[in-house]
Design a protein around this motif. Structure first.
Motif, PDB file in Angstrom:
ATOM      1  N   ALA A  56       3.931 -10.382 -13.477  1.00  0.00           N
ATOM      2  CA  ALA A  56       5.023  -9.659 -12.804  1.00  0.00           C
ATOM      3  C   ALA A  56       5.208 -10.249 -11.422  1.00  0.00           C
ATOM      4  CB  ALA A  56       4.664  -8.180 -12.660  1.00  0.00           C
ATOM      5  N   SER A  57       6.331  -9.960 -10.792  1.00  0.00           N
ATOM      6  CA  SER A  57       6.474 -10.245  -9.366  1.00  0.00           C
ATOM      7  C   SER A  57       5.870  -9.063  -8.606  1.00  0.00           C
ATOM      8  CB  SER A  57       7.946 -10.442  -9.000  1.00  0.00           C
ATOM      9  OG  SER A  57       8.585  -9.196  -8.826  1.00  0.00           O
ATOM     10  N   GLY A  58       5.910  -9.133  -7.294  1.00  0.00           N
ATOM     11  CA  GLY A  58       5.327  -8.074  -6.475  1.00  0.00           C
ATOM     12  C   GLY A  58       5.921  -6.703  -6.767  1.00  0.00           C
ATOM     13  N   THR A  59       7.223  -6.661  -6.992  1.00  0.00           N
ATOM     14  CA  THR A  59       7.893  -5.387  -7.260  1.00  0.00           C
ATOM     15  C   THR A  59       7.385  -4.753  -8.549  1.00  0.00           C
ATOM     16  OG1 THR A  59       9.830  -6.253  -6.120  1.00  0.00           O
ATOM     17  CG2 THR A  59      10.164  -4.277  -7.451  1.00  0.00           C
ATOM     18  N   GLY A  60       7.119  -5.573  -9.542  1.00  0.00           N
ATOM     19  CA  GLY A  60       6.516  -5.066 -10.776  1.00  0.00           C
ATOM     20  C   GLY A  60       5.172  -4.419 -10.472  1.00  0.00           C
ATOM     21  N   VAL A  83      12.968  -3.023   4.640  1.00  0.00           N
ATOM     22  CA  VAL A  83      13.486  -3.128   3.273  1.00  0.00           C
ATOM     23  C   VAL A  83      12.424  -2.801   2.218  1.00  0.00           C
ATOM     24  CG1 VAL A  83      14.304  -4.816   1.564  1.00  0.00           C
ATOM     25  CG2 VAL A  83      15.299  -4.786   3.869  1.00  0.00           C
ATOM     26  N   PHE A  84      11.198  -3.307   2.423  1.00  0.00           N
ATOM     27  CA  PHE A  84      10.194  -3.137   1.370  1.00  0.00           C
ATOM     28  C   PHE A  84       9.625  -1.722   1.334  1.00  0.00           C
ATOM     29  CE2 PHE A  84      10.579  -7.703   1.797  1.00  0.00           C
ATOM     30  CZ  PHE A  84      10.821  -8.034   0.472  1.00  0.00           C
ATOM     31  N   GLY A  85       9.528  -1.083   2.493  1.00  0.00           N
ATOM     32  CA  GLY A  85       9.138   0.323   2.512  1.00  0.00           C
ATOM     33  C   GLY A  85      10.165   1.176   1.783  1.00  0.00           C
ATOM     34  N   HIS A 132       1.928  -2.749   4.359  1.00  0.00           N
ATOM     35  CA  HIS A 132       1.041  -3.322   5.383  1.00  0.00           C
ATOM     36  C   HIS A 132       1.806  -4.291   6.277  1.00  0.00           C
ATOM     37  CE1 HIS A 132      -2.759  -5.920   6.347  1.00  0.00           C
ATOM     38  NE2 HIS A 132      -2.468  -5.116   7.336  1.00  0.00           N
ATOM     39  N   ASN A 133       2.475  -5.229   5.630  1.00  0.00           N
ATOM     40  CA  ASN A 133       3.222  -6.244   6.379  1.00  0.00           C
ATOM     41  C   ASN A 133       4.679  -6.187   5.915  1.00  0.00           C
ATOM     42  OD1 ASN A 133       2.952  -8.826   8.135  1.00  0.00           O
ATOM     43  ND2 ASN A 133       4.058  -9.558   6.345  1.00  0.00           N
ATOM     44  N   GLU A 134       5.562  -5.664   6.788  1.00  0.00           N
ATOM     45  CA  GLU A 134       6.966  -5.495   6.420  1.00  0.00           C
ATOM     46  C   GLU A 134       7.671  -6.846   6.597  1.00  0.00           C
ATOM     47  OE1 GLU A 134       9.955  -4.924   4.988  1.00  0.00           O
ATOM     48  OE2 GLU A 134       9.192  -2.871   4.836  1.00  0.00           O
ATOM     49  N   THR A 135       7.842  -7.542   5.482  1.00  0.00           N
ATOM     50  CA  THR A 135       8.350  -8.911   5.487  1.00  0.00           C
ATOM     51  C   THR A 135       9.786  -9.001   6.010  1.00  0.00           C
ATOM     52  OG1 THR A 135       7.066  -9.074   3.456  1.00  0.00           O
ATOM     53  CG2 THR A 135       8.404 -10.971   4.023  1.00  0.00           C
ATOM     54  N   SER A 136      10.547  -7.926   5.842  1.00  0.00           N
ATOM     55  CA  SER A 136      11.957  -7.975   6.239  1.00  0.00           C
ATOM     56  C   SER A 136      12.130  -7.962   7.753  1.00  0.00           C
ATOM     57  CB  SER A 136      12.723  -6.801   5.619  1.00  0.00           C
ATOM     58  OG  SER A 136      12.251  -5.574   6.138  1.00  0.00           O
ATOM     59  N   VAL A 159      -0.805   0.876  -1.115  1.00  0.00           N
ATOM     60  CA  VAL A 159      -0.442  -0.094  -0.082  1.00  0.00           C
ATOM     61  C   VAL A 159       0.286  -1.301  -0.668  1.00  0.00           C
ATOM     62  CG1 VAL A 159      -1.328  -1.595   1.747  1.00  0.00           C
ATOM     63  CG2 VAL A 159      -2.474   0.576   1.265  1.00  0.00           C
ATOM     64  N   ASP A 160       1.481  -1.549  -0.159  1.00  0.00           N
ATOM     65  CA  ASP A 160       2.169  -2.811  -0.451  1.00  0.00           C
ATOM     66  C   ASP A 160       1.619  -3.851   0.512  1.00  0.00           C
ATOM     67  OD1 ASP A 160       3.821  -5.022  -0.385  1.00  0.00           O
ATOM     68  OD2 ASP A 160       5.698  -3.909  -0.310  1.00  0.00           O
ATOM     69  N   ALA A 161       0.777  -4.726  -0.029  1.00  0.00           N
ATOM     70  CA  ALA A 161       0.198  -5.809   0.786  1.00  0.00           C
ATOM     71  C   ALA A 161       0.681  -7.145   0.242  1.00  0.00           C
ATOM     72  CB  ALA A 161      -1.324  -5.728   0.762  1.00  0.00           C
ATOM     73  N   VAL A 162       1.906  -7.139  -0.305  1.00  0.00           N
ATOM     74  CA  VAL A 162       2.385  -8.323  -1.020  1.00  0.00           C
ATOM     75  C   VAL A 162       2.390  -9.551  -0.106  1.00  0.00           C
ATOM     76  CG1 VAL A 162       4.313  -9.342  -2.290  1.00  0.00           C
ATOM     77  CG2 VAL A 162       3.702  -6.965  -2.703  1.00  0.00           C
ATOM     78  N   SER A 163       2.818  -9.378   1.148  1.00  0.00           N
ATOM     79  CA  SER A 163       2.913 -10.553   2.025  1.00  0.00           C
ATOM     80  C   SER A 163       1.801 -10.607   3.077  1.00  0.00           C
ATOM     81  CB  SER A 163       4.276 -10.565   2.725  1.00  0.00           C
ATOM     82  OG  SER A 163       4.412  -9.426   3.561  1.00  0.00           O
ATOM     83  N   SER A 164       0.729  -9.839   2.859  1.00  0.00           N
ATOM     84  CA  SER A 164      -0.380  -9.886   3.818  1.00  0.00           C
ATOM     85  C   SER A 164      -1.702 -10.259   3.174  1.00  0.00           C
ATOM     86  CB  SER A 164      -0.529  -8.543   4.546  1.00  0.00           C
ATOM     87  OG  SER A 164      -0.696  -7.481   3.632  1.00  0.00           O
ATOM     88  N   SER A 184       1.497 -13.416  -6.370  1.00  0.00           N
ATOM     89  CA  SER A 184       0.992 -14.798  -6.350  1.00  0.00           C
ATOM     90  C   SER A 184       1.808 -15.744  -5.476  1.00  0.00           C
ATOM     91  CB  SER A 184       0.947 -15.357  -7.777  1.00  0.00           C
ATOM     92  OG  SER A 184       2.238 -15.336  -8.386  1.00  0.00           O
ATOM     93  N   GLN A 185       3.104 -15.470  -5.308  1.00  0.00           N
ATOM     94  CA  GLN A 185       3.980 -16.442  -4.629  1.00  0.00           C
ATOM     95  C   GLN A 185       4.021 -16.288  -3.112  1.00  0.00           C
ATOM     96  OE1 GLN A 185       5.045 -13.609  -5.797  1.00  0.00           O
ATOM     97  NE2 GLN A 185       7.041 -12.990  -5.072  1.00  0.00           N
ATOM     98  N   LYS A 186       3.159 -15.428  -2.568  1.00  0.00           N
ATOM     99  CA  LYS A 186       3.189 -15.216  -1.120  1.00  0.00           C
ATOM    100  C   LYS A 186       2.064 -16.026  -0.452  1.00  0.00           C
ATOM    101  CE  LYS A 186       6.743 -12.474  -1.391  1.00  0.00           C
ATOM    102  NZ  LYS A 186       7.265 -11.271  -0.793  1.00  0.00           N
ATOM    103  N   GLY A 187       0.972 -15.372  -0.078  1.00  0.00           N
ATOM    104  CA  GLY A 187      -0.067 -16.114   0.641  1.00  0.00           C
ATOM    105  C   GLY A 187      -1.040 -16.884  -0.226  1.00  0.00           C
TER     106      GLY A 187
HETATM  107  C1  LIG Z   1       7.918 -10.247  -1.490  1.00  0.00           C
HETATM  108  C2  LIG Z   1       7.558  -8.840  -1.249  1.00  0.00           C
HETATM  109  C3  LIG Z   1       7.569  -7.877  -2.274  1.00  0.00           C
HETATM  110  C4  LIG Z   1       7.882  -8.151  -3.704  1.00  0.00           C
HETATM  111  O1  LIG Z   1       8.910  -8.973  -3.980  1.00  0.00           O
HETATM  112  P1  LIG Z   1       9.031  -9.681  -5.420  1.00  0.00           P
HETATM  113  O2  LIG Z   1      10.266 -10.489  -5.252  1.00  0.00           O
HETATM  114  O3  LIG Z   1       9.151  -8.631  -6.437  1.00  0.00           O
HETATM  115  O4  LIG Z   1       7.794 -10.488  -5.622  1.00  0.00           O
HETATM  116  C5  LIG Z   1       7.194  -6.590  -1.965  1.00  0.00           C
HETATM  117  N1  LIG Z   1       6.804  -6.245  -0.745  1.00  0.00           N
HETATM  118  C6  LIG Z   1       6.747  -7.123   0.258  1.00  0.00           C
HETATM  119  C7  LIG Z   1       6.261  -6.669   1.594  1.00  0.00           C
HETATM  120  C8  LIG Z   1       7.117  -8.454   0.043  1.00  0.00           C
HETATM  121  O5  LIG Z   1       7.051  -9.339   1.037  1.00  0.00           O
END
Ligand SMILES: *Cc1c(COP(=O)(O)O)cnc(C)c1O
Length: 363
Positions: A56-60, A83-85, A132-136, A159-164, A184-187
Motif C-alpha cells: 500500500a502507499s502511506g494512505t493505505g 493536509v495530512f492531518g 508527526h511530520n506535517e509534510t504539507s 501516529v502518521d509518521a509517513v515522512s519522519s 517505503s517511498q519517503k525516508g
Molecule cells: C506522503 C505522506 C502520506 C501518504 O501519502 P501516500 O501518497 O499515500 O503514500 C501520509 N502522510 C504524510 C505526512 C505524508 O508525507
C-alpha cells in the motif's frame, strides 16, 4: 534531480535489487526475507512490538490503522496542522468515527497543552490521531510531549509518521505510540509500494474490539500469516527486494547517524534558503528536517519557478498542497540525500529566482 517528499531517489543498488526474478511468496525464500526485514524494521521503529508490512502507499497504511483499531461511533480527536492531518481525520470520518478536530494554523506545530485541555474536557474520546511530520507545511510537532499527554489520559495514539520515521527520531515504545505508520517511498530510499505499521499491545486490545469494516487491511489476517512468514495477499515482492538492500545501507550508516545527517541537511537547507532572501513557511523552532517549505515573497510566482527549475535546471521541487498552492514551494531532503545535493538545489534556485519574478536582492 528529484527533491519532492516522495517518491524520493533510490541508490543504484536498491534499484538493481528489483531486477531479480520473482519468487514464491508462499515459499521458504520469501519467509526468510520477510522475517529478516521485519526484525530490522523493528529497530528503526524502536519497538519490540509487532510491525506489519502492507502492500500500500502511506494512505493505505493510515486507513488500515483506523479500521483495525476503531468502531463506528467512536469518538476520535484528530490533531491537525496541515493536509495530512486533515486526511487522517477524513479517513476516520469516512468509516463512521465521530471526529473532533483540534486544528492549529498551518506552519505551526500541534500544541500538547491544547491536546491536554481537550482530553481533560471530553472524557469520551477514545483515540487521538497525530501527524508527526506535517509534510504539507514542513513542520515537525513535539510527538514526545503529545504522546505523554495522550498516555496520561490513557487514550489510544495513532501516529502518521509517513515522512519522519527512519529520518527523524521517533521512539515508538518509550513514547507509548500505539500505532505508527510510514511508507517505503519517503525516508527509506525505496520505491513506492509498501507501508509499515507498528502495533502496541494496547493497539491489539483495541483491534479485538474494533468493528469498522475491513478485508484487505485486516490485521488479524496479517498477523496470522506473518507467523508463517507470509502476507495474506500477494505482496509487492520487488519492493521487498529493494527494502532488503536499503535496510542494509541504513544499518551500515546507523540510526543515530541518519538522524544527524537529516538534522544537518535540514539546517543547511533553511540557512541557505534564508540567505537567498526567501522566508521559511514553518515556525523555525519546529521546522522539519525532512522537508523545507518556502514562502512565496517579493513577487515570486511559484508555478513559474518550479517550471523554470524543471525545464532549465533539471530540478523537481514540490508545489504547495491544498490551500497552500501558489503560496509556498517545498524542498525535500529525506532518505538518500547529501549536503552536496542541497548545494546544487540552492545554486539552481539562485539562478532561477529572478526569472520567476522574485525581486529581493540575493546573495
Ligand atoms: C506522503 C505522506 C502520506 C501518504 O501519502 P501516500 O501518497 O499515500 O503514500 C501520509 N502522510 C504524510 C505526512 C505524508 O508525507
Amino acid at each position: 534531480m528529484l527533491r519532492i517528499p516522495g517518491p524520493t531517489p533510490c541508490p543504484e543498488e536498491v534499484l538493481q535489487a528489483m531486477t531479480k526474478q520473482m519468487i514464491n511468496h508462499r515459499g521458504v525464500e520469501f519467509q526468510a526475507l520477510i522475517g529478516s526485514i521485519t526484525s530490522r524494521l523493528k529497530e528503526f521503529f524502536q519497538t519490540k512490538g509487532d510491525v506489519l508490512i502492507l502492500t500500500a502507499s502511506g494512505t493505505g497504511g493510515m486507513e488500515a490503522a483506523v479500521v483495525n483499531t476503531l468502531s463506528p461511533g467512536d469518538k476520535v480527536l484528530a490533531v491537525c496542522n496541515g493536509v495530512f492531518g486533515e486526511r487522517f481525520a477524513a479517513i476516520a470520518e469516512t468509516f463512521g468515527a465521530e471526529v473532533t478536530r483540534l486544528s492549529f494554523p498551518w506552519g505551526q506545530p500541534d500544541d500538547p497543552d491544547a491536546v491536554r485541555r481537550t482530553l481533560a474536557s471530553d472524557k469520551s474520546i477514545k483515540a487521538v490521531l497525530v501527524t508527526h511530520n506535517e509534510t504539507s507545511t514542513g513542520v515537525t510537532s513535539d510527538l514526545a510531549a503529545i504522546s505523554a499527554v495522550v498516555k496520561q489520559y490513557d487514550k489510544l495514539l495513532l501516529v502518521d509518521a509517513v515522512s519522519s520515521l527512519s529520518s527523524i527520531d521517533l521512539q515508538t515504545d518509550s513514547w507509548g505510540c500505539d500505532v505508527v505508520i510510514t511508507g517505503s517511498q519517503k525516508g527509506w530510499m525505496v520505491p513506492p509500494g509498501l507501508a509499515f505499521i507498528s502495533m502496541s499491545e494496547n493497539a491489539w486490545k483495541a483491534h479485538a474490539q474494533a468493528r469498522m469494516p475491513r478485508f484487505y487491511w485486516d490485521f488479524a489476517q496479517a498477523k496470522k500469516y506473518l507467523k508463517s512468514g507470509q502476507t495474506p495477499w500477494t505482496p509487492a515482492v520487488s519492493i521487498f527486494y529493494a527494502l532488503d538492500v536499503a535496510l542494509e545501507l541504513m544499518a551500515n550508516e546507523g540510526l543515530v547517524n541518519i538522524f544527524a545527517r537529516h538534522a544537518r541537511i535540514g539546517q543547511k537547507t533553511r540557512d541557505q534558503v534564508k540567505a537567498l532572501g526567501l522566508p521559511l513557511f514553518a515556525v523555525e523552532k519546529y521546522a522539519s528536517n525532512t522537508v523545507t517549505a518556502v514562502k512565496a515573497a517579493d513577487g515570486l510566482d511559484t508555478n513559474r519557478l518550479l517550471q523554470i527549475l524543471r525545464e532549465e535546471h533539471d530540478v523537481i521541487l514540490a508545489e504547495g498542497q491544498g490551500k497552500l498552492a501558489g503560496k509556498i514551494f517545498r524542498i525535500a531532503h529525506l532518505g538518500w540525500v547529501t549536503e552536496t545535493d542541497i548545494d546544487a538545489v540552492i545554486e539552481r534556485l539562485r539562478a532561477a529566482l529572478p526569472k520567476a519574478g522574485f525581486s529581493a536582492a540575493s546573495t
